[in-house]
Design a protein around this motif. Sequence first.
Motif, PDB file in Angstrom:
ATOM      1  N   LEU A  99       0.780  -1.296  -0.056  1.00  0.00           N
ATOM      2  CA  LEU A  99       0.234  -0.065  -0.129  1.00  0.00           C
ATOM      3  C   LEU A  99       0.771   1.238  -0.227  1.00  0.00           C
ATOM      4  O   LEU A  99       0.693   2.370  -0.695  1.00  0.00           O
ATOM      5  CB  LEU A  99      -0.820  -0.098   1.159  1.00  0.00           C
ATOM      6  N   GLU A 100       1.886   1.221   0.709  1.00  0.00           N
ATOM      7  CA  GLU A 100       2.504   2.523   1.086  1.00  0.00           C
ATOM      8  C   GLU A 100       3.636   2.660  -0.315  1.00  0.00           C
ATOM      9  O   GLU A 100       3.849   3.840  -0.536  1.00  0.00           O
ATOM     10  CB  GLU A 100       3.688   2.415   2.152  1.00  0.00           C
ATOM     11  N   ASP A 101       3.807   1.794  -1.156  1.00  0.00           N
ATOM     12  CA  ASP A 101       4.571   1.856  -2.400  1.00  0.00           C
ATOM     13  C   ASP A 101       3.727   2.203  -3.450  1.00  0.00           C
ATOM     14  O   ASP A 101       4.071   2.946  -4.482  1.00  0.00           O
ATOM     15  CB  ASP A 101       5.388   0.547  -2.701  1.00  0.00           C
ATOM     16  N   GLN A 102       2.341   1.830  -3.318  1.00  0.00           N
ATOM     17  CA  GLN A 102       1.291   2.349  -4.478  1.00  0.00           C
ATOM     18  C   GLN A 102       1.069   3.473  -4.300  1.00  0.00           C
ATOM     19  O   GLN A 102       0.641   4.198  -5.268  1.00  0.00           O
ATOM     20  CB  GLN A 102       0.129   1.210  -4.349  1.00  0.00           C
ATOM     21  N   THR A 103       1.092   3.989  -3.154  1.00  0.00           N
ATOM     22  CA  THR A 103       0.735   5.675  -2.853  1.00  0.00           C
ATOM     23  C   THR A 103       1.945   6.202  -3.472  1.00  0.00           C
ATOM     24  O   THR A 103       3.064   6.056  -3.197  1.00  0.00           O
ATOM     25  CB  THR A 103       0.487   5.686  -1.488  1.00  0.00           C
ATOM     26  N   SER A 104       1.549   7.323  -4.188  1.00  0.00           N
ATOM     27  CA  SER A 104       2.467   8.235  -4.854  1.00  0.00           C
ATOM     28  C   SER A 104       3.506   8.839  -3.890  1.00  0.00           C
ATOM     29  O   SER A 104       3.003   9.195  -2.811  1.00  0.00           O
ATOM     30  CB  SER A 104       2.069   9.215  -5.421  1.00  0.00           C
ATOM     31  N   SER A 105       4.923   8.978  -4.248  1.00  0.00           N
ATOM     32  CA  SER A 105       5.915   9.736  -3.134  1.00  0.00           C
ATOM     33  C   SER A 105       5.308  11.306  -2.804  1.00  0.00           C
ATOM     34  O   SER A 105       5.702  11.720  -1.697  1.00  0.00           O
ATOM     35  CB  SER A 105       6.982   9.768  -3.886  1.00  0.00           C
ATOM     36  N   LYS A 106       4.118  11.756  -3.876  1.00  0.00           N
ATOM     37  CA  LYS A 106       3.876  13.118  -3.368  1.00  0.00           C
ATOM     38  C   LYS A 106       2.682  12.998  -2.437  1.00  0.00           C
ATOM     39  O   LYS A 106       2.178  14.006  -1.986  1.00  0.00           O
ATOM     40  CB  LYS A 106       3.605  13.901  -4.739  1.00  0.00           C
ATOM     41  N   ASP A 107       2.112  11.802  -2.055  1.00  0.00           N
ATOM     42  CA  ASP A 107       0.943  11.542  -1.546  1.00  0.00           C
ATOM     43  C   ASP A 107       1.095  10.861  -0.020  1.00  0.00           C
ATOM     44  O   ASP A 107       0.082  10.846   0.750  1.00  0.00           O
ATOM     45  CB  ASP A 107      -0.029  11.015  -2.237  1.00  0.00           C
ATOM     46  N   ILE A 108       2.246  10.203   0.086  1.00  0.00           N
ATOM     47  CA  ILE A 108       2.566   9.695   1.442  1.00  0.00           C
ATOM     48  C   ILE A 108       2.633  10.626   2.565  1.00  0.00           C
ATOM     49  O   ILE A 108       2.670  11.956   2.146  1.00  0.00           O
ATOM     50  CB  ILE A 108       3.904   8.913   1.280  1.00  0.00           C
ATOM     51  N   THR A 109       2.301  10.078   3.595  1.00  0.00           N
ATOM     52  CA  THR A 109       2.211  11.024   4.692  1.00  0.00           C
ATOM     53  C   THR A 109       3.425  11.267   5.499  1.00  0.00           C
ATOM     54  O   THR A 109       3.564  12.525   5.669  1.00  0.00           O
ATOM     55  CB  THR A 109       1.198  10.431   5.988  1.00  0.00           C
ATOM     56  N   ALA A 110       4.393  10.414   5.606  1.00  0.00           N
ATOM     57  CA  ALA A 110       5.868  10.843   6.063  1.00  0.00           C
ATOM     58  C   ALA A 110       6.508  11.105   4.742  1.00  0.00           C
ATOM     59  O   ALA A 110       6.082  11.251   3.690  1.00  0.00           O
ATOM     60  CB  ALA A 110       6.440   9.488   6.909  1.00  0.00           C
ATOM     61  N   ILE A 111       7.854  11.834   5.325  1.00  0.00           N
ATOM     62  CA  ILE A 111       8.594  12.441   4.197  1.00  0.00           C
ATOM     63  C   ILE A 111       9.018  11.126   3.358  1.00  0.00           C
ATOM     64  O   ILE A 111       9.071  10.982   2.273  1.00  0.00           O
ATOM     65  CB  ILE A 111       9.908  13.163   4.769  1.00  0.00           C
ATOM     66  N   GLU A 112       9.592  10.073   4.220  1.00  0.00           N
ATOM     67  CA  GLU A 112       9.965   8.881   3.514  1.00  0.00           C
ATOM     68  C   GLU A 112       9.046   7.489   3.797  1.00  0.00           C
ATOM     69  O   GLU A 112       8.609   7.659   4.927  1.00  0.00           O
ATOM     70  CB  GLU A 112      11.472   8.629   3.982  1.00  0.00           C
ATOM     71  N   ARG A 113       9.355   6.720   2.688  1.00  0.00           N
ATOM     72  CA  ARG A 113       8.475   5.270   3.140  1.00  0.00           C
ATOM     73  C   ARG A 113       9.153   4.572   3.883  1.00  0.00           C
ATOM     74  O   ARG A 113      10.360   4.878   4.500  1.00  0.00           O
ATOM     75  CB  ARG A 113       8.391   4.633   1.815  1.00  0.00           C
ATOM     76  N   THR A 114       8.711   3.408   4.495  1.00  0.00           N
ATOM     77  CA  THR A 114       9.392   2.514   5.634  1.00  0.00           C
ATOM     78  C   THR A 114      10.574   1.673   5.279  1.00  0.00           C
ATOM     79  O   THR A 114      10.733   1.480   3.933  1.00  0.00           O
ATOM     80  CB  THR A 114       8.290   1.838   6.308  1.00  0.00           C
ATOM     81  N   MET A 115      11.388   1.562   5.963  1.00  0.00           N
ATOM     82  CA  MET A 115      12.591   0.346   5.566  1.00  0.00           C
ATOM     83  C   MET A 115      12.043  -0.886   4.961  1.00  0.00           C
ATOM     84  O   MET A 115      12.610  -1.297   3.764  1.00  0.00           O
ATOM     85  CB  MET A 115      13.173   0.096   6.748  1.00  0.00           C
ATOM     86  N   ILE A 116      10.874  -1.428   5.618  1.00  0.00           N
ATOM     87  CA  ILE A 116      10.473  -2.799   4.966  1.00  0.00           C
ATOM     88  C   ILE A 116      10.156  -2.618   3.617  1.00  0.00           C
ATOM     89  O   ILE A 116       9.997  -3.442   2.682  1.00  0.00           O
ATOM     90  CB  ILE A 116       9.521  -3.305   5.966  1.00  0.00           C
ATOM     91  N   ILE A 117       9.111  -1.499   3.379  1.00  0.00           N
ATOM     92  CA  ILE A 117       8.644  -1.348   1.978  1.00  0.00           C
ATOM     93  C   ILE A 117       9.924  -0.820   0.954  1.00  0.00           C
ATOM     94  O   ILE A 117       9.730  -1.394  -0.197  1.00  0.00           O
ATOM     95  CB  ILE A 117       7.651  -0.121   2.107  1.00  0.00           C
ATOM     96  N   ASN A 118      10.762  -0.240   1.349  1.00  0.00           N
ATOM     97  CA  ASN A 118      12.015   0.013   0.401  1.00  0.00           C
ATOM     98  C   ASN A 118      12.525  -0.969   0.346  1.00  0.00           C
ATOM     99  O   ASN A 118      13.282  -1.297  -0.796  1.00  0.00           O
ATOM    100  CB  ASN A 118      12.909   1.230   1.075  1.00  0.00           C
ATOM    101  N   ALA A 119      12.891  -2.020   1.113  1.00  0.00           N
ATOM    102  CA  ALA A 119      13.615  -3.271   1.102  1.00  0.00           C
ATOM    103  C   ALA A 119      12.874  -4.419   0.053  1.00  0.00           C
ATOM    104  O   ALA A 119      13.417  -4.886  -0.735  1.00  0.00           O
ATOM    105  CB  ALA A 119      13.665  -3.989   2.344  1.00  0.00           C
ATOM    106  N   LEU A 120      11.273  -4.496   0.472  1.00  0.00           N
ATOM    107  CA  LEU A 120      10.825  -5.448  -0.543  1.00  0.00           C
ATOM    108  C   LEU A 120      10.024  -5.081  -1.552  1.00  0.00           C
ATOM    109  O   LEU A 120       9.660  -6.013  -2.396  1.00  0.00           O
ATOM    110  CB  LEU A 120       9.881  -6.124   0.674  1.00  0.00           C
ATOM    111  N   ALA A 121       9.545  -3.964  -1.697  1.00  0.00           N
ATOM    112  CA  ALA A 121       8.542  -3.419  -2.690  1.00  0.00           C
ATOM    113  C   ALA A 121       9.647  -3.141  -3.800  1.00  0.00           C
ATOM    114  O   ALA A 121      10.565  -2.704  -3.604  1.00  0.00           O
ATOM    115  CB  ALA A 121       7.893  -2.208  -2.513  1.00  0.00           C
ATOM    116  N   PRO A 122       9.505  -3.837  -5.238  1.00  0.00           N
ATOM    117  CA  PRO A 122      10.271  -3.899  -6.276  1.00  0.00           C
ATOM    118  C   PRO A 122      10.289  -2.557  -6.787  1.00  0.00           C
ATOM    119  O   PRO A 122      11.073  -2.200  -7.524  1.00  0.00           O
ATOM    120  CB  PRO A 122       9.617  -4.989  -7.367  1.00  0.00           C
ATOM    121  N   GLY A 123       9.178  -1.627  -6.706  1.00  0.00           N
ATOM    122  CA  GLY A 123       9.161  -0.257  -7.272  1.00  0.00           C
ATOM    123  C   GLY A 123       9.215  -0.402  -8.903  1.00  0.00           C
ATOM    124  O   GLY A 123       8.275  -1.081  -9.335  1.00  0.00           O
TER     125      GLY A 123
END
Lengths: 355, 355, 355
Positions: free
Chosen positions: A107-131
């Motif tokens: 969910l956090e990766d599907q949400t656009s970087s301009k729409d996420i609530t925090a400045i950066e996505r979480t560690m686990i999303i950045n590690a496992l979501a293929p982008g």
Amino acid sequence: ETEAQAKAGGGIKINSDDVTIKVGGRLQYDMDWFDDEAFTGSNDSGSDSEIRRARLFISGEHGDWEAKLKADFKDNGDTKLDDAYIRYNGWDDLALTLGKHKEPFGLEDQTSSKDITAIERTMIINALAPGKNYGASLGSASNDFTWQFGVFDHGDEGGNIATGITGRMTFAPIVSKDEVLHLGAGFRQSRLAGNTFSDADQRLEVHTADEKVGSGTIVGESITAYNLELAYASGPFHMQAEYFDGEVDGGVNPDTDIDGYYAQFGYVLTGESRPYSKGKFKRVTPKGSAGAWEVFGRLSHYAPGSDEADTYTLGLNYYANKAVRIGVNYVNGDMNEGGVNKDGNAIALRVQYVF
Amino acid sequence: ETEAQAKAGGGIKINSDDVTIKVGGRLQYDMDWFDDEAFTGSNDSGSDSEIRRARLFISGEHGDWEAKLKADFKDNGDTKLDDAYIRYNGWDDLALTLGKHKEPFGLEDQTSSKDITAIERTMIINALAPGKNYGASLGSASNDFTWQFGVFDHGDEGGNIATGITGRMTFAPIVSKDEVLHLGAGFRQSRLAGNTFSDADQRLEVHTADEKVGSGTIVGESITAYNLELAYASGPFHMQAEYFDGEVDGGVNPDTDIDGYYAQFGYVLTGESRPYSKGKFKRVTPKGSAGAWEVFGRLSHYAPGSDEADTYTLGLNYYANKAVRIGVNYVNGDMNEGGVNKDGNAIALRVQYVF
Amino acid sequence: ETEAQAKAGGGIKINSDDVTIKVGGRLQYDMDWFDDEAFTGSNDSGSDSEIRRARLFISGEHGDWEAKLKADFKDNGDTKLDDAYIRYNGWDDLALTLGKHKEPFGLEDQTSSKDITAIERTMIINALAPGKNYGASLGSASNDFTWQFGVFDHGDEGGNIATGITGRMTFAPIVSKDEVLHLGAGFRQSRLAGNTFSDADQRLEVHTADEKVGSGTIVGESITAYNLELAYASGPFHMQAEYFDGEVDGGVNPDTDIDGYYAQFGYVLTGESRPYSKGKFKRVTPKGSAGAWEVFGRLSHYAPGSDEADTYTLGLNYYANKAVRIGVNYVNGDMNEGGVNKDGNAIALRVQYVF
């Protein structure tokens, strides 16, 4: 016959007969200050500033077809394509996408970087979501049910494509203007080009930090991961949480687990709701001319192999209008890497303009 | 007074008084599968996918002047300028072009990459046509007669520009909506910066293939080449053929011949014609809303030095509308490189969107 | 309600309600010929051509906020961001700018590269003006008084930002359509990332020249510089001059002085004036359809450490319209580097199109 339009946060849009062309972009400028080992790798403090994202896109629609070309500009000579896909919408509710586009996972990766609530996505999303990768995907999205499944190119494995498959389904039993309940699940599996998985090393959710958790590249033949998504919003309150379970299949080498989760709780002080549409959240749109204010908190846990990291984030967002957003985040992080404990604090500031 | 327009395959166009500005681009996504030595260099099969071209342009016209800036985005950090020229049209039918633009040599090279019939151009064109370079050219084009001559910058030779000259003339004795007969001839000569010619190594017309024909860099002082062009179209049928004779002048080293030719035959099953204008072909525009279908065949011969390669291509093109084109090509190739024979087969798929 | 516009030299502009989005760019193509040691480093002649600048921008305005993203495309894989900033104009006459933008120092550097009179800026400006960097600045500009002050990121110094501060004030005691008297002063000081100052080596105002004056990288902890600006324009006549005094603080190493000045005198033969606005000059806009012609002369002195260089430039500019400008410059240069005298001559030609 021709309609021209400039839309805050939506770019230029020119429409003639059955052809629509848009041009737009986004800009994010960050300043970060941090101290101690979890962010600097030493007992010293650190600071940095960067253009986090500078993107320009052109998109087109003609009959059942659409396409998007989005460039991601970097100052270090690493300018790349962000999106570069062609989509066919001619089969009822189905969308077939070919080219570089976002793999459906998390969910956090599907949400656009301009729409996420925090400045950066979480560690686990950045590690496992293929982008975003080259590939083909098929999906369908209504406001209460979405699914997408794709096959992607993850590099070269002995002259052939190292193939990855990714899939996601979401269901929203409650979906009204005032209340949303979102459930989702995803799956990914892919071959590892070069027999290495190199996304496990992650910063503690401050992008200019020097230190990362994770003991380097993981040797393996493939990676498999699944996740579960839960989100709920009611009026100005919103929350979302995800759990991830991943494993690098080592082949003749030992397997490595990569697990994690996060939970995030937000409240829009000025009363607006966080918009939801087709399995994703959007950023808050202020109702009045004074803008909207939002507070949020997030806890995030990440465990690559025998290492471990936790962050606690408190943040304040100001949405000046549809184009401008300013966020400030305080991040407290600690990690255990190779049996050594490191902790630290950081303040991150972002100004964002969506053309 | 101002006219705004979105045109399928033509981008956004805004016109105010005597100023016109356009913004547009193109996107090509390819998937290739191939087997055997002529494509993989081994007995194994191979596959790959890539964004073949992702380009964004802005162009302007003001009085007798026009200019174009077109960026070519790559994912490997190699983003470049494609076109970057300023043109003066104030001398009757003459056009003077300054900056980075396409050198006038070879019908298949003059035809835009979004308008060629096969997915890739032929080996001999890729080897001998200089493509886009910095320089100055003068030309004139009517529908039955065109000429263009230019001087170009081919790199550095002892602190000075390694100069190249290029020229092309075309004549169309028949040029109507239903029938076209095109004749052309071209010439190029240029100094070789670094005393090397490095374009002789060519893939067998599948862009992601691993193997190339041609035994590496050719040492020489200059390259000279000429070509002859023949094309004929009648209703849905079209054909084009070119012959090239090139030679690298080795100076104190031996000279190296680089010769080749190709012939291509196409037929638009849905009855449309392949458009011709001012010495170049354009891609088929479908008449009906169901799109246009085209079949074609091509044979291509290429002989750099003592090496040799031949390909036979069969292809099917679907033009969904003015913006979208899908092509699938089967390529059978064989080469003799350094006395060793290699052959193989490939399937290439392209989806293309022109903004 | 929506207004679309194409403006020569101003790009596409679409305005809907309180949102304005512009897309535009610039293109500069140069050809240079030069001889002798001051330009080639040897007794030989040299020549080169290049795309000097190829830039594409999108900018937006929404309420009190504006932003600009400008990409600078290079053919050598070094595509970068030129501008990437977000600006707040909501505090009366103040403007707060965050992101990558031009540091306020030096009249010739504040003047856009498309508006400077000569083809290249002077050696001393290129050495001491910091150009565009990440940072924050605050400023205010009326037509007779401007000030701007900023804090900028000059790279990494032991994990922290190597901070630079920059400020500039200008005053125009005379400012009418026919006559302008401009006075200005600026200051900069910054830490040196990596303890080196690497901008002292400068070409003699011909961008493709091989030779530079300045004996390599200067070791130091910080750089401090100030300047004084004087400009006067009356009808078709205009002049500007600047003096710079800079010093690299060597810390335990010796300090190094970097001084210089230039004076430039121009005359528009066709009678137009050089426009002035808010502390900067713009390029000449031709009144008639035949374009405007301008002659100018410039002397420039530059002294990094114990080295020294002087150039004398004579130039002719043709402004065909608001979009097109052609300039030819003759440059006579001599330098003394490490006790060795070198001199030479150069001719530079530029064609420029502003979309």
